[in-house]
Write a protein that holds these residues in place. Structure first.
Motif, PDB file in Angstrom:
ATOM      1  N   ALA A   1       0.590 -16.947 -46.112  1.00  4.23           N
ATOM      2  CA  ALA A   1      -0.614 -16.550 -45.312  1.00  4.23           C
ATOM      3  C   ALA A   1      -0.703 -14.948 -45.198  1.00  4.23           C
ATOM      4  CB  ALA A   1      -0.583 -16.998 -43.855  1.00  4.23           C
ATOM      5  N   ALA A   2       0.556 -14.375 -44.808  1.00  2.43           N
ATOM      6  CA  ALA A   2       0.543 -12.802 -44.650  1.00  2.43           C
ATOM      7  C   ALA A   2       0.047 -12.026 -46.162  1.00  2.43           C
ATOM      8  CB  ALA A   2       1.925 -12.391 -44.168  1.00  2.43           C
ATOM      9  N   LYS A   3       0.383 -12.785 -47.055  1.00  9.15           N
ATOM     10  CA  LYS A   3       0.226 -12.122 -48.456  1.00  9.15           C
ATOM     11  C   LYS A   3      -1.301 -12.131 -48.732  1.00  9.15           C
ATOM     12  CE  LYS A   3       3.057 -13.092 -51.788  1.00  9.15           C
ATOM     13  NZ  LYS A   3       3.921 -13.962 -52.888  1.00  9.15           N
ATOM     14  N   ALA A   4      -1.944 -13.256 -48.278  1.00 13.40           N
ATOM     15  CA  ALA A   4      -3.275 -13.535 -48.539  1.00 13.40           C
ATOM     16  C   ALA A   4      -3.994 -12.834 -47.786  1.00 13.40           C
ATOM     17  CB  ALA A   4      -3.522 -15.107 -48.281  1.00 13.40           C
ATOM     18  N   ARG A   5      -3.739 -12.649 -46.293  1.00  7.51           N
ATOM     19  CA  ARG A   5      -4.469 -11.939 -45.441  1.00  7.51           C
ATOM     20  C   ARG A   5      -4.499 -10.532 -45.774  1.00  7.51           C
ATOM     21  NH1 ARG A   5      -6.325 -14.277 -40.893  1.00  7.51           N
ATOM     22  NH2 ARG A   5      -6.013 -16.373 -40.195  1.00  7.51           N
ATOM     23  N   ALA A   6      -3.479  -9.943 -46.144  1.00 10.09           N
ATOM     24  CA  ALA A   6      -3.412  -8.567 -46.501  1.00 10.09           C
ATOM     25  C   ALA A   6      -4.063  -8.318 -47.766  1.00 10.09           C
ATOM     26  CB  ALA A   6      -1.881  -8.143 -46.619  1.00 10.09           C
ATOM     27  N   ALA A   7      -4.278  -9.224 -48.658  1.00  9.62           N
ATOM     28  CA  ALA A   7      -5.034  -8.933 -49.958  1.00  9.62           C
ATOM     29  C   ALA A   7      -6.543  -9.003 -49.804  1.00  9.62           C
ATOM     30  CB  ALA A   7      -4.556 -10.159 -50.945  1.00  9.62           C
TER      31      ALA A   7
ATOM     32  N   LEU B   1       7.042  -9.547 -47.563  1.00  4.58           N
ATOM     33  CA  LEU B   1       8.322  -9.034 -47.215  1.00  4.58           C
ATOM     34  C   LEU B   1       8.504  -9.043 -45.620  1.00  4.58           C
ATOM     35  CD1 LEU B   1       9.254  -6.520 -49.890  1.00  4.58           C
ATOM     36  CD2 LEU B   1      10.007  -8.870 -49.739  1.00  4.58           C
ATOM     37  N   ALA B   2       7.323  -8.531 -44.802  1.00  7.43           N
ATOM     38  CA  ALA B   2       7.470  -8.430 -43.570  1.00  7.43           C
ATOM     39  C   ALA B   2       7.548  -9.509 -42.653  1.00  7.43           C
ATOM     40  CB  ALA B   2       6.446  -7.537 -43.080  1.00  7.43           C
ATOM     41  N   ALA B   3       6.839 -10.575 -43.512  1.00  6.42           N
ATOM     42  CA  ALA B   3       6.866 -12.045 -42.848  1.00  6.42           C
ATOM     43  C   ALA B   3       8.141 -12.696 -42.861  1.00  6.42           C
ATOM     44  CB  ALA B   3       5.846 -12.955 -43.630  1.00  6.42           C
TER      45      ALA B   3
ATOM     46  N   GLU C   1      -1.228   3.541 -39.454  1.00  3.16           N
ATOM     47  CA  GLU C   1       0.261   3.253 -38.779  1.00  3.16           C
ATOM     48  C   GLU C   1       0.500   1.756 -38.847  1.00  3.16           C
ATOM     49  OE1 GLU C   1       3.596   4.193 -36.507  1.00  3.16           O
ATOM     50  OE2 GLU C   1       2.259   5.183 -37.824  1.00  3.16           O
ATOM     51  N   PHE C   2      -0.419   1.107 -38.799  1.00  2.00           N
ATOM     52  CA  PHE C   2      -0.438  -0.572 -38.766  1.00  2.00           C
ATOM     53  C   PHE C   2       0.333  -1.028 -40.130  1.00  2.00           C
ATOM     54  CE2 PHE C   2      -2.179  -4.905 -39.462  1.00  2.00           C
ATOM     55  CZ  PHE C   2      -1.413  -5.475 -38.335  1.00  2.00           C
ATOM     56  N   HIS C   3      -0.220  -0.543 -41.145  1.00  2.49           N
ATOM     57  CA  HIS C   3       0.346  -0.710 -42.565  1.00  2.49           C
ATOM     58  C   HIS C   3       1.449  -0.256 -42.708  1.00  2.49           C
ATOM     59  CE1 HIS C   3      -3.202  -3.315 -43.944  1.00  2.49           C
ATOM     60  NE2 HIS C   3      -3.906  -2.401 -43.066  1.00  2.49           N
ATOM     61  N   ARG C   4       1.748   0.959 -42.234  1.00  2.00           N
ATOM     62  CA  ARG C   4       3.049   1.880 -42.413  1.00  2.00           C
ATOM     63  C   ARG C   4       4.328   0.854 -42.063  1.00  2.00           C
ATOM     64  NH1 ARG C   4       6.770   5.114 -40.320  1.00  2.00           N
ATOM     65  NH2 ARG C   4       5.888   4.801 -38.232  1.00  2.00           N
ATOM     66  N   LEU C   5       3.816   0.464 -40.575  1.00  4.62           N
ATOM     67  CA  LEU C   5       4.889  -0.182 -39.903  1.00  4.62           C
ATOM     68  C   LEU C   5       5.442  -1.726 -40.716  1.00  4.62           C
ATOM     69  CD1 LEU C   5       3.900   0.224 -36.209  1.00  4.62           C
ATOM     70  CD2 LEU C   5       5.832   1.377 -37.256  1.00  4.62           C
ATOM     71  N   ILE C   6       4.230  -2.102 -41.134  1.00  2.00           N
ATOM     72  CA  ILE C   6       4.459  -3.670 -41.913  1.00  2.00           C
ATOM     73  C   ILE C   6       5.206  -3.439 -42.810  1.00  2.00           C
ATOM     74  CG2 ILE C   6       3.121  -5.282 -43.337  1.00  2.00           C
ATOM     75  CD1 ILE C   6       1.024  -5.121 -41.157  1.00  2.00           C
ATOM     76  N   ALA C   7       4.876  -2.092 -43.774  1.00  2.00           N
ATOM     77  CA  ALA C   7       5.685  -1.903 -44.873  1.00  2.00           C
ATOM     78  C   ALA C   7       7.241  -1.490 -44.720  1.00  2.00           C
ATOM     79  CB  ALA C   7       5.113  -0.733 -45.754  1.00  2.00           C
ATOM     80  N   ARG C   8       7.531  -0.950 -43.650  1.00  2.00           N
ATOM     81  CA  ARG C   8       8.845  -0.742 -43.007  1.00  2.00           C
ATOM     82  C   ARG C   8       9.405  -1.789 -42.734  1.00  2.00           C
ATOM     83  NH1 ARG C   8       9.979   4.050 -45.784  1.00  2.00           N
ATOM     84  NH2 ARG C   8       8.445   5.434 -45.262  1.00  2.00           N
ATOM     85  N   ALA C   9       8.693  -2.777 -41.867  1.00  2.00           N
ATOM     86  CA  ALA C   9       9.339  -4.115 -41.675  1.00  2.00           C
ATOM     87  C   ALA C   9       9.887  -4.810 -42.821  1.00  2.00           C
ATOM     88  CB  ALA C   9       8.376  -4.638 -40.725  1.00  2.00           C
ATOM     89  N   GLY C  10       9.402  -4.541 -43.917  1.00  2.00           N
ATOM     90  CA  GLY C  10       9.750  -5.565 -45.394  1.00  2.00           C
ATOM     91  C   GLY C  10      10.974  -5.147 -45.909  1.00  2.00           C
ATOM     92  N   GLY C  11      11.567  -3.795 -45.496  1.00  2.00           N
ATOM     93  CA  GLY C  11      12.691  -3.385 -45.780  1.00  2.00           C
ATOM     94  C   GLY C  11      13.161  -2.800 -47.211  1.00  2.00           C
ATOM     95  N   ASN C  12      11.942  -2.706 -47.885  1.00  2.00           N
ATOM     96  CA  ASN C  12      11.817  -1.916 -49.215  1.00  2.00           C
ATOM     97  C   ASN C  12      11.553  -0.581 -49.108  1.00  2.00           C
ATOM     98  OD1 ASN C  12      11.234  -1.218 -52.050  1.00  2.00           O
ATOM     99  ND2 ASN C  12      11.558  -3.343 -52.561  1.00  2.00           N
ATOM    100  N   ASP C  13      12.333   0.352 -49.247  1.00  2.00           N
ATOM    101  CA  ASP C  13      12.006   1.859 -48.972  1.00  2.00           C
ATOM    102  C   ASP C  13      11.096   2.307 -50.109  1.00  2.00           C
ATOM    103  OD1 ASP C  13      13.084   1.947 -46.609  1.00  2.00           O
ATOM    104  OD2 ASP C  13      15.111   2.651 -47.424  1.00  2.00           O
ATOM    105  N   VAL C  14      11.420   1.872 -51.299  1.00  2.00           N
ATOM    106  CA  VAL C  14      10.561   2.339 -52.313  1.00  2.00           C
ATOM    107  C   VAL C  14       9.074   1.821 -52.388  1.00  2.00           C
ATOM    108  CG1 VAL C  14      10.013   2.134 -54.743  1.00  2.00           C
ATOM    109  CG2 VAL C  14      12.311   2.608 -54.088  1.00  2.00           C
ATOM    110  N   LEU C  15       8.930   0.313 -51.998  1.00  2.00           N
ATOM    111  CA  LEU C  15       7.662   0.063 -51.690  1.00  2.00           C
ATOM    112  C   LEU C  15       6.696   0.811 -50.568  1.00  2.00           C
ATOM    113  CD1 LEU C  15       5.340  -1.943 -52.661  1.00  2.00           C
ATOM    114  CD2 LEU C  15       6.575  -3.706 -51.110  1.00  2.00           C
TER     115      LEU C  15
END
Length: 223
Positions: A203-209, A107-109, A142-156
């Motif tokens: 690529a973002a999904k794969a790298r995170a996994a 989502l962040a990508a 903090e890195f992963h928190r910012l990525i999650a926020r950048a995706g725009g889904n507050d629940v996730l």
């Protein structure tokens, strides 16, 4: 269905239908019990249960209100459960994190702004040449928190925040005991950021996994 469960369902239906909105005050106990066809005792038990889940806020001498229903507030109960099971289920927690982090990174990508990407880059640049494990884990959180926020889904984002803090201890343990864990983490973060900057969803999904999956693999061996 137990009487208390029925009472909980009826209050939930009022919230879902919009009859009760975030911040609204519930009718007085006898009035609400009559409206819902419940005994005052079963209504009282339902209110108590929903207040423990942060759905309702009981204010002594004032009344009972619907909370803000923000995801971070409602997920506090999940945080409590994760605290209880941290030692015995930490591998499973990381497996869930791998799935959710992958989705959040995808989502962040798609949606991250130039400002959000610049903030991520600055965060990684703020790590010195020889960080302590604790400093690296704080940066990682903090890195992963910012990525999650950048995706725009507050629940996730709220789910991931709950999981991330519950698994921090294991990441510190890995950093102390696994050779080149610090270097590997920074390299994987850079690779994930590159995928986000390129807006490459897959690529973002794969790298995170792979990033979180590496911790799962290490934990299985360590435990």
């Amino acid at each position: 269905m137990a009487v208390t469960d029925e009472a909980i369902e009826k209050i939930k239906t009022m919230i879902l239908s919009g009859r009760l909105k975030p911040g609204d005050r519930l009718p007085k106990e006898p009035d609400l019990a009559a409206q819902l066809g419940l005994s005052r005792n079963s209504l009282r038990e339902a209110v108590k249960a929903l207040s423990l889940l942060n759905v309702l806020d009981v204010r002594q001498g004032d009344g009972t209100y619907v909370t803000s229903l923000e995801p971070s507030l409602l997920l506090e109960a999940l945080t409590f459960i994760l605290d209880l099971h941290q030692d015995e289920s930490v591998v499973e927690l990381f497996q869930v994190r791998a799935v959710l982090d992958s989705a959040a990174s995808g989502l962040a990508a798609q949606w991250a702004t130039d400002e959000q990407l610049a903030e991520l880059a600055a965060l990684l640049d703020s790590v010195g040449p020889d960080p302590t494990v604790e400093e690296l884990v704080a940066n990682d959180l903090e890195f992963h928190r910012l990525i999650a926020r950048a995706g725009g889904n507050d629940v996730l984002a709220s789910l991931l925040d709950s999981l991330a803090h519950r698994t921090a201890r294991a990441r510190i343990w890995r950093g102390v005991t696994q050779e080149q864990a610090v270097e590997r983490t920074m390299s994987e973060h850079r690779g994930l950021l590159d995928a986000l900057v390129a807006h490459d969803v897959e690529a973002a999904k794969a790298r995170a996994a792979v990033h979180v999956g590496g911790v799962v693999e290490w934990l299985r061996k360590a435990l």
